[in-house]
Write a protein that holds these residues in place. Sequence first.
Motif, PDB file in Angstrom:
ATOM      1  N   SER A   1       0.854  -1.170   0.000  1.00 41.21           N
ATOM      2  CA  SER A   1       0.000   0.000   0.000  1.00 41.21           C
ATOM      3  C   SER A   1       0.897   1.228   0.000  1.00 41.21           C
ATOM      4  O   SER A   1       2.077   1.132   0.323  1.00 41.21           O
ATOM      5  CB  SER A   1      -0.893  -0.023   1.235  1.00 41.21           C
ATOM      6  OG  SER A   1      -2.027   0.736   1.006  1.00 41.21           O
ATOM      7  N   ILE A   2       0.323   2.377  -0.341  1.00 33.60           N
ATOM      8  CA  ILE A   2       1.191   3.530  -0.544  1.00 33.60           C
ATOM      9  C   ILE A   2       0.499   4.833  -0.135  1.00 33.60           C
ATOM     10  O   ILE A   2      -0.716   4.964  -0.232  1.00 33.60           O
ATOM     11  CB  ILE A   2       1.636   3.600  -2.035  1.00 33.60           C
ATOM     12  CG1 ILE A   2       2.826   4.541  -2.215  1.00 33.60           C
ATOM     13  CG2 ILE A   2       0.482   3.996  -2.919  1.00 33.60           C
ATOM     14  CD1 ILE A   2       3.525   4.378  -3.545  1.00 33.60           C
TER      15      ILE A   2
ATOM     16  N   LEU B   1      -6.348  12.042  -3.051  1.00 27.51           N
ATOM     17  CA  LEU B   1      -7.703  11.551  -2.785  1.00 27.51           C
ATOM     18  C   LEU B   1      -8.566  11.886  -3.985  1.00 27.51           C
ATOM     19  O   LEU B   1      -8.294  12.844  -4.705  1.00 27.51           O
ATOM     20  CB  LEU B   1      -8.266  12.234  -1.533  1.00 27.51           C
ATOM     21  CG  LEU B   1      -7.435  12.081  -0.262  1.00 27.51           C
ATOM     22  CD1 LEU B   1      -8.048  12.898   0.868  1.00 27.51           C
ATOM     23  CD2 LEU B   1      -7.313  10.630   0.145  1.00 27.51           C
TER      24      LEU B   1
ATOM     25  N   ASN C   1     -13.412   7.246  -0.201  1.00 27.38           N
ATOM     26  CA  ASN C   1     -12.024   7.194  -0.644  1.00 27.38           C
ATOM     27  C   ASN C   1     -11.275   6.055   0.035  1.00 27.38           C
ATOM     28  O   ASN C   1     -10.398   5.442  -0.560  1.00 27.38           O
ATOM     29  CB  ASN C   1     -11.329   8.519  -0.319  1.00 27.38           C
ATOM     30  CG  ASN C   1     -11.283   9.447  -1.507  1.00 27.38           C
ATOM     31  OD1 ASN C   1     -10.476   9.260  -2.406  1.00 27.38           O
ATOM     32  ND2 ASN C   1     -12.167  10.432  -1.526  1.00 27.38           N
TER      33      ASN C   1
ATOM     34  N   LEU D   1     -13.108   2.436  -1.165  1.00 30.26           N
ATOM     35  CA  LEU D   1     -13.047   2.015  -2.574  1.00 30.26           C
ATOM     36  C   LEU D   1     -11.851   1.104  -2.837  1.00 30.26           C
ATOM     37  O   LEU D   1     -10.754   1.349  -2.338  1.00 30.26           O
ATOM     38  CB  LEU D   1     -12.945   3.241  -3.482  1.00 30.26           C
ATOM     39  CG  LEU D   1     -14.268   3.805  -3.977  1.00 30.26           C
ATOM     40  CD1 LEU D   1     -14.039   5.100  -4.729  1.00 30.26           C
ATOM     41  CD2 LEU D   1     -14.970   2.799  -4.871  1.00 30.26           C
TER      42      LEU D   1
ATOM     43  N   ARG E   1      -6.261   5.380   4.391  1.00 28.54           N
ATOM     44  CA  ARG E   1      -6.589   4.628   3.188  1.00 28.54           C
ATOM     45  C   ARG E   1      -5.525   3.563   2.906  1.00 28.54           C
ATOM     46  O   ARG E   1      -5.820   2.457   2.474  1.00 28.54           O
ATOM     47  CB  ARG E   1      -6.692   5.605   2.006  1.00 28.54           C
ATOM     48  CG  ARG E   1      -7.013   4.952   0.692  1.00 28.54           C
ATOM     49  CD  ARG E   1      -7.131   5.965  -0.410  1.00 28.54           C
ATOM     50  NE  ARG E   1      -5.851   6.610  -0.701  1.00 28.54           N
ATOM     51  CZ  ARG E   1      -5.660   7.458  -1.701  1.00 28.54           C
ATOM     52  NH1 ARG E   1      -6.663   7.767  -2.491  1.00 28.54           N
ATOM     53  NH2 ARG E   1      -4.478   7.997  -1.910  1.00 28.54           N
ATOM     54  N   ALA E   2      -4.260   3.928   3.169  1.00 25.73           N
ATOM     55  CA  ALA E   2      -3.176   2.966   2.934  1.00 25.73           C
ATOM     56  C   ALA E   2      -3.214   1.849   3.971  1.00 25.73           C
ATOM     57  O   ALA E   2      -3.028   0.681   3.648  1.00 25.73           O
ATOM     58  CB  ALA E   2      -1.835   3.683   2.957  1.00 25.73           C
TER      59      ALA E   2
ATOM     60  N   ARG F   1      -5.864  -1.290   4.247  1.00 25.01           N
ATOM     61  CA  ARG F   1      -5.625  -2.465   3.408  1.00 25.01           C
ATOM     62  C   ARG F   1      -4.755  -3.500   4.099  1.00 25.01           C
ATOM     63  O   ARG F   1      -4.401  -4.511   3.503  1.00 25.01           O
ATOM     64  CB  ARG F   1      -5.001  -2.016   2.087  1.00 25.01           C
ATOM     65  CG  ARG F   1      -6.053  -1.358   1.241  1.00 25.01           C
ATOM     66  CD  ARG F   1      -5.537  -0.403   0.215  1.00 25.01           C
ATOM     67  NE  ARG F   1      -6.609  -0.112  -0.725  1.00 25.01           N
ATOM     68  CZ  ARG F   1      -7.630   0.715  -0.480  1.00 25.01           C
ATOM     69  NH1 ARG F   1      -7.697   1.348   0.669  1.00 25.01           N
ATOM     70  NH2 ARG F   1      -8.588   0.894  -1.363  1.00 25.01           N
TER      71      ARG F   1
ATOM     72  N   LEU G   1      -3.684  10.235  -9.763  1.00 22.89           N
ATOM     73  CA  LEU G   1      -4.847   9.568  -9.168  1.00 22.89           C
ATOM     74  C   LEU G   1      -4.979   8.151  -9.706  1.00 22.89           C
ATOM     75  O   LEU G   1      -5.322   7.220  -8.980  1.00 22.89           O
ATOM     76  CB  LEU G   1      -6.120  10.363  -9.469  1.00 22.89           C
ATOM     77  CG  LEU G   1      -6.284  11.704  -8.759  1.00 22.89           C
ATOM     78  CD1 LEU G   1      -7.605  12.355  -9.152  1.00 22.89           C
ATOM     79  CD2 LEU G   1      -6.220  11.532  -7.252  1.00 22.89           C
TER      80      LEU G   1
ATOM     81  N   VAL H   1      -2.263   1.096  -7.263  1.00 24.56           N
ATOM     82  CA  VAL H   1      -1.590   0.496  -6.108  1.00 24.56           C
ATOM     83  C   VAL H   1      -2.601   0.095  -5.035  1.00 24.56           C
ATOM     84  O   VAL H   1      -2.416  -0.889  -4.336  1.00 24.56           O
ATOM     85  CB  VAL H   1      -0.544   1.467  -5.513  1.00 24.56           C
ATOM     86  CG1 VAL H   1       0.221   0.799  -4.386  1.00 24.56           C
ATOM     87  CG2 VAL H   1       0.409   1.941  -6.583  1.00 24.56           C
ATOM     88  N   LEU H   2      -3.681   0.863  -4.926  1.00 25.35           N
ATOM     89  CA  LEU H   2      -4.653   0.591  -3.871  1.00 25.35           C
ATOM     90  C   LEU H   2      -5.621  -0.531  -4.242  1.00 25.35           C
ATOM     91  O   LEU H   2      -6.543  -0.820  -3.505  1.00 25.35           O
ATOM     92  CB  LEU H   2      -5.429   1.870  -3.538  1.00 25.35           C
ATOM     93  CG  LEU H   2      -4.576   2.965  -2.892  1.00 25.35           C
ATOM     94  CD1 LEU H   2      -5.309   4.290  -2.862  1.00 25.35           C
ATOM     95  CD2 LEU H   2      -4.142   2.564  -1.493  1.00 25.35           C
TER      96      LEU H   2
ATOM     97  N   TYR I   1      -7.701  -0.980  -7.093  1.00 23.79           N
ATOM     98  CA  TYR I   1      -8.901  -0.813  -7.904  1.00 23.79           C
ATOM     99  C   TYR I   1      -8.789  -1.707  -9.136  1.00 23.79           C
ATOM    100  O   TYR I   1      -7.728  -1.827  -9.735  1.00 23.79           O
ATOM    101  CB  TYR I   1      -9.020   0.623  -8.426  1.00 23.79           C
ATOM    102  CG  TYR I   1      -9.360   1.687  -7.414  1.00 23.79           C
ATOM    103  CD1 TYR I   1      -8.867   1.645  -6.124  1.00 23.79           C
ATOM    104  CD2 TYR I   1     -10.156   2.759  -7.781  1.00 23.79           C
ATOM    105  CE1 TYR I   1      -9.169   2.651  -5.222  1.00 23.79           C
ATOM    106  CE2 TYR I   1     -10.459   3.765  -6.886  1.00 23.79           C
ATOM    107  CZ  TYR I   1      -9.963   3.711  -5.613  1.00 23.79           C
ATOM    108  OH  TYR I   1     -10.262   4.703  -4.742  1.00 23.79           O
TER     109      TYR I   1
ATOM    110  N   GLU J   1     -13.225  -0.197 -11.963  1.00 21.79           N
ATOM    111  CA  GLU J   1     -13.340   0.782 -10.872  1.00 21.79           C
ATOM    112  C   GLU J   1     -12.533   2.036 -11.177  1.00 21.79           C
ATOM    113  O   GLU J   1     -12.941   3.146 -10.819  1.00 21.79           O
ATOM    114  CB  GLU J   1     -12.848   0.170  -9.554  1.00 21.79           C
ATOM    115  CG  GLU J   1     -13.845  -0.795  -8.937  1.00 21.79           C
ATOM    116  CD  GLU J   1     -13.286  -1.482  -7.704  1.00 21.79           C
ATOM    117  OE1 GLU J   1     -13.993  -1.551  -6.692  1.00 21.79           O
ATOM    118  OE2 GLU J   1     -12.133  -1.959  -7.749  1.00 21.79           O
TER     119      GLU J   1
ATOM    120  N   HIS K   1     -14.634   5.363 -11.083  1.00 21.16           N
ATOM    121  CA  HIS K   1     -14.407   6.232  -9.931  1.00 21.16           C
ATOM    122  C   HIS K   1     -13.322   7.274 -10.141  1.00 21.16           C
ATOM    123  O   HIS K   1     -13.248   8.241  -9.392  1.00 21.16           O
ATOM    124  CB  HIS K   1     -14.055   5.388  -8.701  1.00 21.16           C
ATOM    125  CG  HIS K   1     -15.168   4.483  -8.271  1.00 21.16           C
ATOM    126  ND1 HIS K   1     -16.371   4.949  -7.805  1.00 21.16           N
ATOM    127  CD2 HIS K   1     -15.274   3.125  -8.279  1.00 21.16           C
ATOM    128  CE1 HIS K   1     -17.165   3.920  -7.525  1.00 21.16           C
ATOM    129  NE2 HIS K   1     -16.522   2.814  -7.815  1.00 21.16           N
TER     130      HIS K   1
END
Lengths: 233, 269
Positions: A68-69, A76, A85, A88, A131-132, A135, B168, B174-175, B177, B181, B185
Amino acid sequence: MAKAVSVRGLTKAFGPRTVLDGIDLEVEPGEFVALLGRSGCGKSTLLRILAGLDREVQGRAEVPGTVSIAFQQPRLLPWRKVWKNIALGLHRPDGRAVALKALEEVRLTDHADAWPLTLSGGEAQRVSLARALVREPDVLLLDEPFGALDALTRLAMHHLVEDLWIRHKPAVLLVTHDVDEALLLADRILVLDEGRIVATHHVDLPRPRRRASVVEQRTRVLADLGVDVEEAA
Amino acid sequence: MTLSIAGVAARPKSVPPKQARKLKLPLRWISPIALVLLWQLASSTGVLSPDKLASPVTIAESAGELIADGQLGDAFAVSITRVFFGFLLGGLVGVVLGLASGLSRWGETLLDPPVQMLRTLPHLGLIPLFILWFGIGEEPKLALVASGVAFPLYLNLHAGIRQTDPGLVEAAKVLGYSRFERIVHVVLPSAVPQTLVGLRIAFGTAWLSLIVAEQINADAGLGFLINNAREFLRTDVVVVGLVVYALLGLTTDALVRLLERRVLRWQKR
C-alpha cells in the motif's frame, strides 16, 4: 522468515540517465526503513518500482505480500466522500464500517462524509494514511508523505505514523530528505546517492525518540549526505 | 492574532454590503427599460413603421393572441421535438465516440483523426448536402442539430478523459482498484466538468442549428411561424418567434447550470 522486500541488482535508466544503479536491499517484516537522499537520487523511483508502477527495470525487485502507498500529495478522489475514498477498492460489503474504524485511528471520524477538498493539508494526508493502512499491507510505502505539510503538522504526523506502525506492524519504506524525520522514525537508514546505497545506519535508540537523543547520530548521517555540520552553527 | 484581524478587515471590501446589492439589481434595469420605452415612443409617433419593427405593445398583444389560439404552442412543440431528437441522436454519437477514443488507445488512434478533420467543416454549411441526402422533411433538420451537438460533446468528453490526473490513476492502481473501478471512480468523474462545458456549448449550437434548419423549408415549427409572418410583413410575430427562441436557449442553459451545481457539489466554492 520471508523478507518483506527483496531487491537484487536493481537498475533503472531513463534514456542515457541511470537513476538506480545496482541496488541491493532487503527489508524484514515489520521493519521501518528510511530511504534518505537528495532530490534526484532515485529514492522515489525505487519506491515506484516496489509499488509495481514501473516494471521496465533490470534486476529483481520482489515484494511477496500486499503493498500500500501514501504519496507526498494525498491523491484523494475529490468527487468521492472521505469514507468512500478509504473504502473504494477494498471490495468489502462492510466498507463504510471499515472506513470509519480507519478514520477513528487517524482521529477524523467527524469528517467521514466531508468532501476531500474541504480538508486541510494535514487532514487530507491523514485520510491518505488511513486509506493505505486499512488495506492491512505487509509493506507500506511512504513517498515523502510529510513533505508538503507545515512544520507543526509534520511533528504530529510523525507521532501518528509511529503509533500506527507499532499497532499494525507493516514493513515501512519511508522516502524522505529530512534527516531528523528518518532518525526519529526508522530502524535503519539507507543513504542513497546517484542511484546507489552509499551508507547504512542502524538506529537503536529507544522509542518514542526525542530530537535531543538523535543529535549525535545526525552529524554522521549528514556527513554521508555530504553535508558538513559545523559545531559553531 | 494579526492574521485574524486582517481577515476581518478585508471582508467588507470583497463582499458588498447587502444594501448596495439590493440597490444594484434594480439600477441595472434602468437602461433596458428606457430603451423599450424609447422604442414604444418611436412606434407610437410613427418614426418607426410597423413594417420595419412592430411596437412593444403590439408584440405583446400578438404574443397573447398566438398563445390563445394555440399557434405558438403548436410551433413550440414541433421545434422542441426537433431539438430533442436531434440532441439525442448527436449526443449519443458524441458520447459513444468520445468514450471510445478517450478510454482506449486504439479508439483514439482510429477515431480521433477523422473526427478532428470533420470538425473543421462549418456544420451549418452542410445544409446543401443534407438536403440532397435527406430531402426537405424532418431528417435534414435532425441531422443538422445532431451534427451541431455531436462535435462539442465529443471534443470535451475526449479532452476531459485525457486530462485525468495520472497521479490519481497510479494511486488507484496500487490501492487495488480494478480497471472498471478506475474508469468509474477516477477517469469518468474527472471528465465530468469538461463534459458539462461541452454540454452547454452543444445546447447553444443545437438551438442555432434548429433556427438555421427551420429557415430552409418548414411547414411547422417556430421557423415556419417566423417565415410565414415575414411574407405578411407581420414583424410583431417575427419578434415573438425570436423571443421564444431566446427563452428556450436561456432555459436549457439554466438547466445545465443547475445540473452543474448538483453534479459538481464536491468542488470547492
